[in-house]
Design a protein around this motif. Sequence first.
Motif, mmCIF file in Angstrom:
data_model
loop_
_atom_site.group_PDB
_atom_site.id
_atom_site.type_symbol
_atom_site.label_atom_id
_atom_site.label_comp_id
_atom_site.label_asym_id
_atom_site.label_seq_id
_atom_site.Cartn_x
_atom_site.Cartn_y
_atom_site.Cartn_z
ATOM 1 N N THR A 187 -56.715 87.106 34.799
ATOM 2 C CA THR A 187 -56.413 86.860 36.209
ATOM 3 C C THR A 187 -55.761 85.492 36.383
ATOM 4 N N ILE A 188 -54.986 85.378 37.449
ATOM 5 C CA ILE A 188 -54.435 84.101 37.901
ATOM 6 C C ILE A 188 -54.840 83.914 39.363
ATOM 7 N N SER A 189 -55.320 82.718 39.681
ATOM 8 C CA SER A 189 -55.706 82.390 41.054
ATOM 9 C C SER A 189 -54.865 81.224 41.545
ATOM 10 N N PHE A 190 -54.658 81.164 42.853
ATOM 11 C CA PHE A 190 -53.792 80.138 43.445
ATOM 12 C C PHE A 190 -54.340 79.720 44.801
ATOM 13 N N GLU B 254 -46.722 73.515 39.710
ATOM 14 C CA GLU B 254 -47.974 74.219 39.394
ATOM 15 C C GLU B 254 -47.708 75.657 38.950
ATOM 16 N N VAL B 255 -46.747 76.331 39.568
ATOM 17 C CA VAL B 255 -46.397 77.688 39.117
ATOM 18 C C VAL B 255 -45.931 77.641 37.662
ATOM 19 N N MET B 256 -45.104 76.651 37.337
ATOM 20 C CA MET B 256 -44.649 76.513 35.954
ATOM 21 C C MET B 256 -45.831 76.226 35.012
ATOM 22 N N VAL C 108 -60.227 85.961 30.417
ATOM 23 C CA VAL C 108 -60.327 84.625 31.001
ATOM 24 C C VAL C 108 -59.404 84.535 32.203
ATOM 25 N N GLY C 109 -59.755 83.664 33.132
ATOM 26 C CA GLY C 109 -58.972 83.494 34.352
ATOM 27 C C GLY C 109 -58.500 82.062 34.505
ATOM 28 N N ILE C 110 -57.218 81.897 34.846
ATOM 29 C CA ILE C 110 -56.660 80.569 35.063
ATOM 30 C C ILE C 110 -56.337 80.388 36.544
ATOM 31 N N GLY C 111 -56.119 79.140 36.940
ATOM 32 C CA GLY C 111 -55.783 78.897 38.334
ATOM 33 C C GLY C 111 -55.406 77.451 38.561
ATOM 34 N N ALA C 112 -54.752 77.200 39.686
ATOM 35 C CA ALA C 112 -54.437 75.845 40.125
ATOM 36 C C ALA C 112 -54.777 75.748 41.604
ATOM 37 N N LEU C 113 -55.160 74.560 42.036
ATOM 38 C CA LEU C 113 -55.453 74.316 43.449
ATOM 39 C C LEU C 113 -54.173 73.806 44.099
ATOM 40 N N GLN D 81 -63.744 81.885 34.248
ATOM 41 C CA GLN D 81 -62.641 81.336 35.024
ATOM 42 C C GLN D 81 -62.719 79.808 35.059
ATOM 43 N N ILE D 82 -61.610 79.159 34.699
ATOM 44 C CA ILE D 82 -61.501 77.704 34.828
ATOM 45 C C ILE D 82 -60.177 77.392 35.514
ATOM 46 N N PHE D 83 -60.227 76.633 36.590
ATOM 47 C CA PHE D 83 -59.009 76.160 37.242
ATOM 48 C C PHE D 83 -58.678 74.766 36.697
#
Length: 466
Positions: free
Chosen positions: A265-268, A244-246, A230-235, A188-190
């Motif tokens: 996965t997606i994290s928010f 950020e959603v885009m 892999v997992g993506i995300g934004a703070l 996972q990398i944000f």
Amino acid sequence: MYSEDFINDDEIFKLLEEGKNAEKNEIREIINKSLQKIRLEPIETAKLLQTEDKELQEEIFAAARKLKERIYGNRIVFFAPLYIGNKCINNCLYCGFRRDNKAIVRKTLTEEELVEQVKILESKGHKRLILVYGEHPFYNADFIANTVKIVYNTKNHNGEIRRVNINAAPMDVEGYRKLKKVGIGTFQIFQETYHHKTYNILHPQNDMKGNYPWRLYGLDRAMQGGIDDVGIGALFGLFDWKFEVMGLLYHAIHLEKTFGVGPHTISFPRIEPAINTEFYDQTKYKVSDEDFKRVVSILRLSVPYTGMILTARETPEVRREIIPLGISQIDAGSKVGIGGYTKDDYIPEKEQFHLGDIRALDTVVNEMCENGHITSFCTACYRSGRTGEDFMDMAKPGLIQKFCVPNGILTFKEYLLDYASEKTRKNGEALINKELEEIGESDPGRRKMIEEKIALLEKGERDIYV
């Protein structure tokens, strides 16, 4: 290699502008497309993001609930974070672990301390962990691989960790290959923020994290190194939430186009206070609870096949409202301080941020029961090779429930037998019986198969899955 990247700020702003004032029938057509489990295009997501009509927003929420049920059923996967060390060479303005924060006590778990932390987590019933590391050369691929081996080899009676995910600094391809060899699950990398100017302001250029493209393509290198989950995300709170959603959608599309499989996965996470960190009070981009509902539901509709993670950063009240909108994974009984599980306490001077939900695992599991959710500790797909493209081929049409439902029930049964309080056990058994009755109405053979495996658990066997 990274002279250009796939996030075009001007294009995102242009689409968000074009997305304004969409007709009601357009929004409903987009919702219906998503309910067919088809990923949305950026302009379609932009139109959902710009929908201010309250009636249509409620329809978006309702569709997100329906879509989550269609793909993942009523199960919620549980995990726990385990912070290994908080050394960091970066100076991210919003982070409690930043290099110049003198209020933070720097600590890295010894091997003995790591074993102790894992045994405590196992004694609570956890089977899935995400290991978290500060961004520092000390926490290189060899160090991380060794900690993963220790976690997998640490047992506590019936307790064991069956899936280890990783949140760490981006690596080169060879580093990822080393982690693949020791059997990690998701890496996972944000990106933190996808907005280039804001990213550069918040991450000084001479830091490890100051290179936007290196971080953005970190999961490309992971895929090249053989890690296909892999997992993506934004703070959320660093820049405008709609942007950020885009950005998350464009990242998912890039992975699809490049590797044939989107993010697992997606994290928010929303920005939270941290010791000696003023940025939380300074940012003008905090996301309200109502807008957070929109973030989650629109992401669920935009990328239907992807698991969505809601962490214990959020309060119990917020989690109750957000979980039905598309969440498939949560953590519980979490500590984000180094060594925090030993004394079952919070250690502000060793924490990256403050948590909103500090309830015990069993308390949250019982609440899930009362709300009709099966608690799952399932790791079967990962250990059966149903990862990456194989997983997505089943997730996109909703066929993954063929495995997720029985395996969720079986891991829940394990928890009830070995770790649950009497109240949770009673509520959990009632929920399992209800679930089996519903399965039996449409597929008696499947119900029989699950009941036979439950009987084996009741006789003392463990780790039984489909």
